[in-house]
Design a protein around this motif. Structure first.
Motif, mmCIF file in Angstrom:
data_model
loop_
_atom_site.group_PDB
_atom_site.id
_atom_site.type_symbol
_atom_site.label_atom_id
_atom_site.label_comp_id
_atom_site.label_asym_id
_atom_site.label_seq_id
_atom_site.Cartn_x
_atom_site.Cartn_y
_atom_site.Cartn_z
ATOM 1 N N VAL A 15 0.405 -21.288 5.342
ATOM 2 C CA VAL A 15 1.540 -20.680 4.647
ATOM 3 C C VAL A 15 1.100 -19.345 4.061
ATOM 4 C CG1 VAL A 15 3.172 -20.888 2.725
ATOM 5 C CG2 VAL A 15 2.538 -22.924 4.055
ATOM 6 N N ILE A 16 1.891 -18.326 4.324
ATOM 7 C CA ILE A 16 1.705 -17.025 3.688
ATOM 8 C C ILE A 16 2.875 -16.864 2.731
ATOM 9 C CG2 ILE A 16 1.607 -14.535 4.010
ATOM 10 C CD1 ILE A 16 0.573 -15.089 6.855
ATOM 11 N N ALA A 17 2.596 -16.880 1.434
ATOM 12 C CA ALA A 17 3.640 -16.747 0.420
ATOM 13 C C ALA A 17 3.657 -15.307 -0.087
ATOM 14 C CB ALA A 17 3.384 -17.715 -0.726
ATOM 15 N N VAL A 18 4.831 -14.726 -0.082
ATOM 16 C CA VAL A 18 5.007 -13.344 -0.516
ATOM 17 C C VAL A 18 5.981 -13.345 -1.685
ATOM 18 C CG1 VAL A 18 5.722 -11.047 0.219
ATOM 19 C CG2 VAL A 18 4.734 -12.612 1.879
ATOM 20 N N ARG A 19 5.664 -12.559 -2.728
ATOM 21 C CA ARG A 19 6.598 -12.460 -3.850
ATOM 22 C C ARG A 19 6.538 -11.056 -4.442
ATOM 23 N NH1 ARG A 19 2.747 -16.020 -6.135
ATOM 24 N NH2 ARG A 19 1.395 -14.884 -7.507
ATOM 25 N N GLY A 20 7.649 -10.666 -5.021
ATOM 26 C CA GLY A 20 7.740 -9.347 -5.641
ATOM 27 C C GLY A 20 8.873 -8.543 -5.036
ATOM 28 N N ASP A 21 8.938 -7.272 -5.405
ATOM 29 C CA ASP A 21 9.975 -6.366 -4.901
ATOM 30 C C ASP A 21 9.527 -5.767 -3.581
ATOM 31 O OD1 ASP A 21 11.421 -6.860 -7.166
ATOM 32 O OD2 ASP A 21 10.905 -4.980 -8.158
ATOM 33 N N LEU A 22 10.414 -5.831 -2.604
ATOM 34 C CA LEU A 22 10.135 -5.257 -1.293
ATOM 35 C C LEU A 22 11.048 -4.062 -1.097
ATOM 36 C CD1 LEU A 22 8.539 -5.476 1.317
ATOM 37 C CD2 LEU A 22 10.263 -7.067 2.170
ATOM 38 N N ASP A 23 10.436 -2.876 -1.058
ATOM 39 C CA ASP A 23 11.202 -1.645 -0.935
ATOM 40 C C ASP A 23 10.472 -0.672 -0.025
ATOM 41 O OD1 ASP A 23 9.100 -0.681 -2.474
ATOM 42 O OD2 ASP A 23 10.293 -0.452 -4.295
ATOM 43 N N VAL A 24 10.976 0.532 0.022
ATOM 44 C CA VAL A 24 10.406 1.548 0.901
ATOM 45 C C VAL A 24 8.925 1.811 0.589
ATOM 46 C CG1 VAL A 24 11.098 3.532 -0.497
ATOM 47 C CG2 VAL A 24 10.880 3.790 1.977
ATOM 48 N N HIS A 25 8.514 1.600 -0.645
ATOM 49 C CA HIS A 25 7.135 1.869 -1.036
ATOM 50 C C HIS A 25 6.173 0.739 -0.645
ATOM 51 C CE1 HIS A 25 8.595 5.339 -3.146
ATOM 52 N NE2 HIS A 25 9.467 4.576 -3.794
#
Length: 81
Positions: A15-25
């Motif tokens: 499992v690869i867990a991703v969290r946070g804001d995903l934006d152009v940066h």
């Protein structure tokens, strides 16, 4: 953007867990990291993106690309509600 990797167990997928804001940066860095990880982990993989907040079109595009990759090469993606 935080990425956590659980390499799984003999009877469970990685499992690869991703969290946070995903934006152009953050989109290009996440795309590159996931591309390497998806290539290395094999078919039994889950990308858990339920804790991601998609901020703009670049973020949405990145998640769609990861989802396409998983559909083509195996695995699954859990998307934000």
């Amino acid at each position: 953007m935080d990425v956590t990797i659980d390499l799984g167990r003999p009877t469970q997928p990685s499992v690869i867990a991703v969290r946070g804001d995903l934006d152009v940066h953050s989109a290009s860095a996440l795309r590159e990291a996931l591309h390497c990880l998806l290539g290395a982990t094999g078919e039994e993989l889950t990308v858990d993106a339920t804790a991601v907040r998609v901020v703009d079109e670049a973020g949405r595009s990145t998640l769609e690309a990861v989802q396409r990759h998983c559909r083509e090469f195996g695995g699954q993606v859990r998307l934000p509600a």
